[in-house]
Design a protein around this motif. Structure first.
Motif, PDB file in Angstrom:
ATOM      1  N   ARG A  53      16.817  18.459 -44.241  1.00  0.00           N
ATOM      2  CA  ARG A  53      17.434  19.758 -44.524  1.00  0.00           C
ATOM      3  C   ARG A  53      16.926  20.864 -43.594  1.00  0.00           C
ATOM      4  NH1 ARG A  53      18.976  18.301 -49.943  1.00  0.00           N
ATOM      5  NH2 ARG A  53      20.249  16.561 -49.243  1.00  0.00           N
ATOM      6  N   CYS A  54      15.702  20.684 -43.074  1.00  0.00           N
ATOM      7  CA  CYS A  54      15.114  21.719 -42.213  1.00  0.00           C
ATOM      8  C   CYS A  54      15.378  21.451 -40.735  1.00  0.00           C
ATOM      9  CB  CYS A  54      13.604  21.808 -42.433  1.00  0.00           C
ATOM     10  SG  CYS A  54      13.175  22.525 -44.011  1.00  0.00           S
ATOM     11  N   ALA A  55      16.144  20.414 -40.463  1.00  0.00           N
ATOM     12  CA  ALA A  55      16.334  20.019 -39.066  1.00  0.00           C
ATOM     13  C   ALA A  55      16.982  21.144 -38.268  1.00  0.00           C
ATOM     14  CB  ALA A  55      17.203  18.768 -39.003  1.00  0.00           C
ATOM     15  N   THR A  56      16.496  21.342 -37.046  1.00  0.00           N
ATOM     16  CA  THR A  56      17.028  22.403 -36.192  1.00  0.00           C
ATOM     17  C   THR A  56      17.357  21.837 -34.819  1.00  0.00           C
ATOM     18  OG1 THR A  56      14.735  22.957 -35.691  1.00  0.00           O
ATOM     19  CG2 THR A  56      15.855  24.365 -37.278  1.00  0.00           C
ATOM     20  N   PRO A  57      18.325  20.908 -34.760  1.00  0.00           N
ATOM     21  CA  PRO A  57      18.705  20.393 -33.440  1.00  0.00           C
ATOM     22  C   PRO A  57      19.220  21.546 -32.581  1.00  0.00           C
ATOM     23  CG  PRO A  57      20.312  19.762 -35.113  1.00  0.00           C
ATOM     24  CD  PRO A  57      19.165  20.390 -35.833  1.00  0.00           C
ATOM     25  N   ILE A  58      19.165  21.349 -31.282  1.00  0.00           N
ATOM     26  CA  ILE A  58      19.445  22.446 -30.357  1.00  0.00           C
ATOM     27  C   ILE A  58      20.852  23.042 -30.572  1.00  0.00           C
ATOM     28  CG2 ILE A  58      20.296  21.087 -28.383  1.00  0.00           C
ATOM     29  CD1 ILE A  58      17.617  23.745 -28.077  1.00  0.00           C
ATOM     30  N   GLY A  59      21.799  22.183 -30.940  1.00  0.00           N
ATOM     31  CA  GLY A  59      23.170  22.663 -31.171  1.00  0.00           C
ATOM     32  C   GLY A  59      23.216  23.673 -32.318  1.00  0.00           C
ATOM     33  N   ARG A  88      21.785  26.950 -31.223  1.00  0.00           N
ATOM     34  CA  ARG A  88      22.743  27.718 -30.404  1.00  0.00           C
ATOM     35  C   ARG A  88      23.744  28.443 -31.302  1.00  0.00           C
ATOM     36  NH1 ARG A  88      21.642  26.961 -25.317  1.00  0.00           N
ATOM     37  NH2 ARG A  88      20.713  24.985 -24.675  1.00  0.00           N
ATOM     38  N   GLU A  89      24.134  27.779 -32.407  1.00  0.00           N
ATOM     39  CA  GLU A  89      25.065  28.428 -33.334  1.00  0.00           C
ATOM     40  C   GLU A  89      24.403  29.632 -34.019  1.00  0.00           C
ATOM     41  OE1 GLU A  89      28.101  24.883 -34.626  1.00  0.00           O
ATOM     42  OE2 GLU A  89      26.090  24.845 -35.484  1.00  0.00           O
ATOM     43  N   VAL A  90      23.143  29.460 -34.397  1.00  0.00           N
ATOM     44  CA  VAL A  90      22.401  30.572 -35.008  1.00  0.00           C
ATOM     45  C   VAL A  90      22.318  31.737 -34.012  1.00  0.00           C
ATOM     46  CG1 VAL A  90      20.123  31.309 -35.833  1.00  0.00           C
ATOM     47  CG2 VAL A  90      21.063  29.119 -36.587  1.00  0.00           C
ATOM     48  N   ALA A  91      22.004  31.416 -32.756  1.00  0.00           N
ATOM     49  CA  ALA A  91      21.884  32.458 -31.727  1.00  0.00           C
ATOM     50  C   ALA A  91      23.217  33.168 -31.509  1.00  0.00           C
ATOM     51  CB  ALA A  91      21.393  31.839 -30.414  1.00  0.00           C
ATOM     52  N   ALA A 106      15.574  31.124 -31.777  1.00  0.00           N
ATOM     53  CA  ALA A 106      17.035  31.247 -31.658  1.00  0.00           C
ATOM     54  C   ALA A 106      17.448  32.714 -31.768  1.00  0.00           C
ATOM     55  CB  ALA A 106      17.730  30.415 -32.732  1.00  0.00           C
ATOM     56  N   GLY A 107      16.761  33.476 -32.621  1.00  0.00           N
ATOM     57  CA  GLY A 107      17.047  34.908 -32.758  1.00  0.00           C
ATOM     58  C   GLY A 107      16.778  35.640 -31.457  1.00  0.00           C
ATOM     59  N   ILE A 108      15.648  35.331 -30.835  1.00  0.00           N
ATOM     60  CA  ILE A 108      15.306  35.970 -29.562  1.00  0.00           C
ATOM     61  C   ILE A 108      16.340  35.595 -28.492  1.00  0.00           C
ATOM     62  CG2 ILE A 108      13.583  36.094 -27.708  1.00  0.00           C
ATOM     63  CD1 ILE A 108      11.427  35.629 -29.866  1.00  0.00           C
ATOM     64  N   TYR A 109      16.724  34.324 -28.498  1.00  0.00           N
ATOM     65  CA  TYR A 109      17.741  33.859 -27.548  1.00  0.00           C
ATOM     66  C   TYR A 109      19.055  34.626 -27.771  1.00  0.00           C
ATOM     67  CZ  TYR A 109      20.708  30.535 -25.014  1.00  0.00           C
ATOM     68  OH  TYR A 109      21.596  29.949 -24.153  1.00  0.00           O
ATOM     69  N   GLY A 110      19.368  34.917 -29.042  1.00  0.00           N
ATOM     70  CA  GLY A 110      20.564  35.713 -29.366  1.00  0.00           C
ATOM     71  C   GLY A 110      20.494  37.105 -28.740  1.00  0.00           C
ATOM     72  N   THR A 156      10.595  26.331 -27.814  1.00  0.00           N
ATOM     73  CA  THR A 156      12.007  26.302 -28.215  1.00  0.00           C
ATOM     74  C   THR A 156      12.823  27.294 -27.389  1.00  0.00           C
ATOM     75  OG1 THR A 156      11.302  25.744 -30.453  1.00  0.00           O
ATOM     76  CG2 THR A 156      13.579  26.470 -30.187  1.00  0.00           C
ATOM     77  N   LEU A 157      12.232  28.457 -27.126  1.00  0.00           N
ATOM     78  CA  LEU A 157      12.949  29.442 -26.303  1.00  0.00           C
ATOM     79  C   LEU A 157      13.200  28.867 -24.903  1.00  0.00           C
ATOM     80  CD1 LEU A 157      14.163  32.268 -26.292  1.00  0.00           C
ATOM     81  CD2 LEU A 157      11.959  33.156 -25.545  1.00  0.00           C
ATOM     82  N   ARG A 158      12.207  28.162 -24.378  1.00  0.00           N
ATOM     83  CA  ARG A 158      12.381  27.516 -23.057  1.00  0.00           C
ATOM     84  C   ARG A 158      13.491  26.475 -23.108  1.00  0.00           C
ATOM     85  NH1 ARG A 158       6.738  27.636 -22.599  1.00  0.00           N
ATOM     86  NH2 ARG A 158       6.586  25.480 -23.268  1.00  0.00           N
ATOM     87  N   GLU A 159      13.493  25.728 -24.211  1.00  0.00           N
ATOM     88  CA  GLU A 159      14.510  24.688 -24.388  1.00  0.00           C
ATOM     89  C   GLU A 159      15.912  25.321 -24.411  1.00  0.00           C
ATOM     90  OE1 GLU A 159      13.640  22.448 -27.919  1.00  0.00           O
ATOM     91  OE2 GLU A 159      15.461  21.250 -27.763  1.00  0.00           O
ATOM     92  N   LEU A 160      16.044  26.435 -25.121  1.00  0.00           N
ATOM     93  CA  LEU A 160      17.343  27.100 -25.233  1.00  0.00           C
ATOM     94  C   LEU A 160      17.784  27.708 -23.902  1.00  0.00           C
ATOM     95  CD1 LEU A 160      16.771  28.805 -28.696  1.00  0.00           C
ATOM     96  CD2 LEU A 160      18.709  27.313 -28.167  1.00  0.00           C
ATOM     97  N   LEU A 161      16.833  28.271 -23.174  1.00  0.00           N
ATOM     98  CA  LEU A 161      17.157  28.955 -21.922  1.00  0.00           C
ATOM     99  C   LEU A 161      17.415  27.979 -20.782  1.00  0.00           C
ATOM    100  CD1 LEU A 161      14.509  31.815 -22.033  1.00  0.00           C
ATOM    101  CD2 LEU A 161      16.976  32.181 -21.864  1.00  0.00           C
TER     102      LEU A 161
END
Ligand code: ADP
Ligand code: MG
Length: 499
Positions: A47-53, A56-59, A411-415, A457-462
């Motif tokens: 339930r807590c899983a946060t796959p990169i996809g 990205r939706e949260v961002a 993800a928020g920062i990435y947003g 995580t931020l590096r992963e998103l960027l």
């Protein structure tokens, strides 16, 4: 062998056999319990899983809510408050400035002598004062008189290293970390008290006017030049240290973010800032998105909270709540899997008994026998004699909760970076553009696993290329000196010189 001896041997063998059966049964029971507790962990992980996809939706939702909140008052869960801070410190600030930081049961007073580009911070001093509990629920005048008296006493101790030019008032940056509705840089109406304060007569009043009147009653000649909250103070302090800082994020007891926006991108803005920019206080703790990974534990925590339905993002990521989520998971493991024995430990039933610093201490336990985990379980929850496997299970629960919080905070920062078009590498190959985010707050500072997860995580998103130009940096005491710096950059004398 005599009859008696044979009889004794048989009895002994039978006894040994019975003991062995008991041991095996207990072991099977323990194994069964652990299997059930592990199943609770497995479901939690799922339930807590946060796959990169998902991140990205949260961002994307964060970016969309930012746009909506800037459009009009009340158009989004994100208030996107206009701070009236239209210029941040440049480093050129000169002179003596004061700050007052009120945001909890302690307040701080601070003075700083600024020496411009060359001199920077020539000298600073501060004092911390705790507020007597009865003043938090008394009258407005009593509270502000107490604060102004402490400030007057502090001003009286100003030494010779601090210089105020002839004929000038002392100027103050006021960090006030409660919800206020501002209408200019140096005024703001209190919407409501929080954090244990409850003085009805202050609500709806201008807190700068209240403080100013109290300073006058003390005979203190000082003017409030800027009213800000702690996140804006962190942004200002961060910018003073590094001119590439464009946003600030606080991860402490609560969480919030502020950033610099183009005035043109703020349809609801009712002033025209000369700089063309405006600092926005996002109040991002109230962010919500259907993509946020919410569990039954989070829903129950929210339901039982003082502000159900509000601050959902904060309830997933901030220091006030991480330990409480952990407690709720361990309680379910105790109830459904008898993880800590046949009886549910009574202390485990007490809301908020397990604080985030306890969780972080257990999570960082590097000892081979997980000694710290054992001690915390015993001291905080009254659970003695835990096995290594039980301790390890507790650490795994910490990991799931902290990882989810850190990843959705990233993800928020990435947003925010997406909103500013800073989520991709600078196009001009010659460009040395850097993007710096100033971070502050006890959670980010002390929960190393959390902050590492956030950064990676931020590096992963960027992606590799874009992350080369993005820096996440711990601010040093932004909210204190930041307010004094904002008093300097919004000084009335500065304004007089300009006009
Ligand atoms: P505040 O947010 O109340 O202004 P801080 O920024 O100092 O104050 O943050 C305090 C919060 O930081 C605490 O409520 C706690 O949740 C978190 N915190 C403090 N120390 C630790 C720690 N060692 N590990 C994890 N979290 C911590
Ligand atoms: Mg703080």
């Amino acid at each position: 062998m005599g009859k008696v001896a044979v009889g004794a041997a048989v009895v002994c063998a039978a006894a040994a056999c019975a003991v062995a059966v008991l041991v095996v049964r207990r072991r099977m029971r323990t194994t069964g319990r652990r299997a059930r507790a592990e199943e609770v962990l497995r479901v939690l992980e799922e339930r807590c899983a946060t796959p990169i996809g998902k991140l990205r939706e949260v961002a994307d939702d964060m970016t969309a809510e930012m746009v909506a909140g800037l459009q009009a008052e009340g158009a989004s869960k994100l208030k996107m408050l206009v701070s009236y801070v239209d210029n941040l410190p440049t480093g050129d600030e000169k002179g003596l400035f004061y700050a007052l930081d009120l945001g909890g049961t302690n307040f701080r007073v601070l003075r700083v002598q600024l020496g411009g580009k060359e001199g920077r911070v020539l000298k600073q001093e501060y004092e911390e004062v705790s507020i007597p509990p009865h003043l938090m629920v008394g009258s407005s005048n009593e509270l502000f008189d107490f604060i102004a008296a402490a400030l007057a006493k502090f001003v009286a101790s100003e030494g010779e290293d601090f210089h105020l030019p002839q004929g000038r008032h002392r100027e103050l940056g006021f960090t006030f970390s409660f919800p206020v509705k501002q209408s200019s840089i140096a005024s703001g109406i209190l919407i409501k008290w929080t954090k244990g304060f409850c003085i009805d007569e202050t609500v709806g009043e201008d807190v700068v006017a209240e403080l100013t009147k109290a300073m006058e009653r003390q005979g203190l000649d000082m003017k409030v030049a800027a009213l800000v909250n702690d996140t804006i103070g962190t942004l200002a302090g961060g910018r003073y240290d590094d001119s590439d800082v464009i946003a600030a994020v606080i991860l402490g007891t609560g969480t919030n973010a502020a950033y610099v926006e183009r005035a043109q991108a703020i349809p609801k803005l009712n002033v025209v800032p000369k700089s063309g920019e405006m600092v926005i206080n996002m109040e991002w703790g109230n962010f919500w998105s259907p993509h946020l990974p919410m569990t039954d534990y989070d829903k129950a925590l929210d339901f039982d909270s003082l502000n159900p339905g509000e601050q959902i993002y904060e309830k997933l990521i901030s220091g006030m709540y991480l330990g409480e989520i952990l407690r709720r998971v361990l309680l379910r493991m105790a109830k459904e899997a008898s993880l800590f024995g046949d009886i549910v430990p009574s202390k485990l039933e007490i809301p908020f008994v397990l604080r985030t610093p306890h969780m972080s201490a257990m999570h960082h336990d590097a000892s081979p026998d997980l000694k710290v985990v054992g001690t915390k379980l015993k001291e905080v929850l009254g659970i003695p004699n835990t096995s290594w496997k039980t301790r390890k299970l507790v650490v795994n629960v910490c990991d799931v909760i902290a990882k989810r919080g850190a990843r959705i905070a990233a993800a928020g920062i990435y947003g925010i970076l997406k909103k500013l078009g800073r989520d991709t590498a600078p196009t001009d190959t010659a460009s040395k553009r850097r993007t710096v985010i100033a971070m502050d707050g006890g959670l980010y500072e002390h929960y190393a696993i959390f902050s590492k997860w956030l950064q990676s995580t931020l590096r992963e998103l960027l992606g590799e290329e874009a992350s080369a130009s993005v820096v996440v940096k711990l601010a040093n005491d932004g909210s204190g000196i930041g307010a004094a710096l904002l008093a300097a950059s919004h000084s009335q004398y500065l304004k007089l010189q300009e006009s």
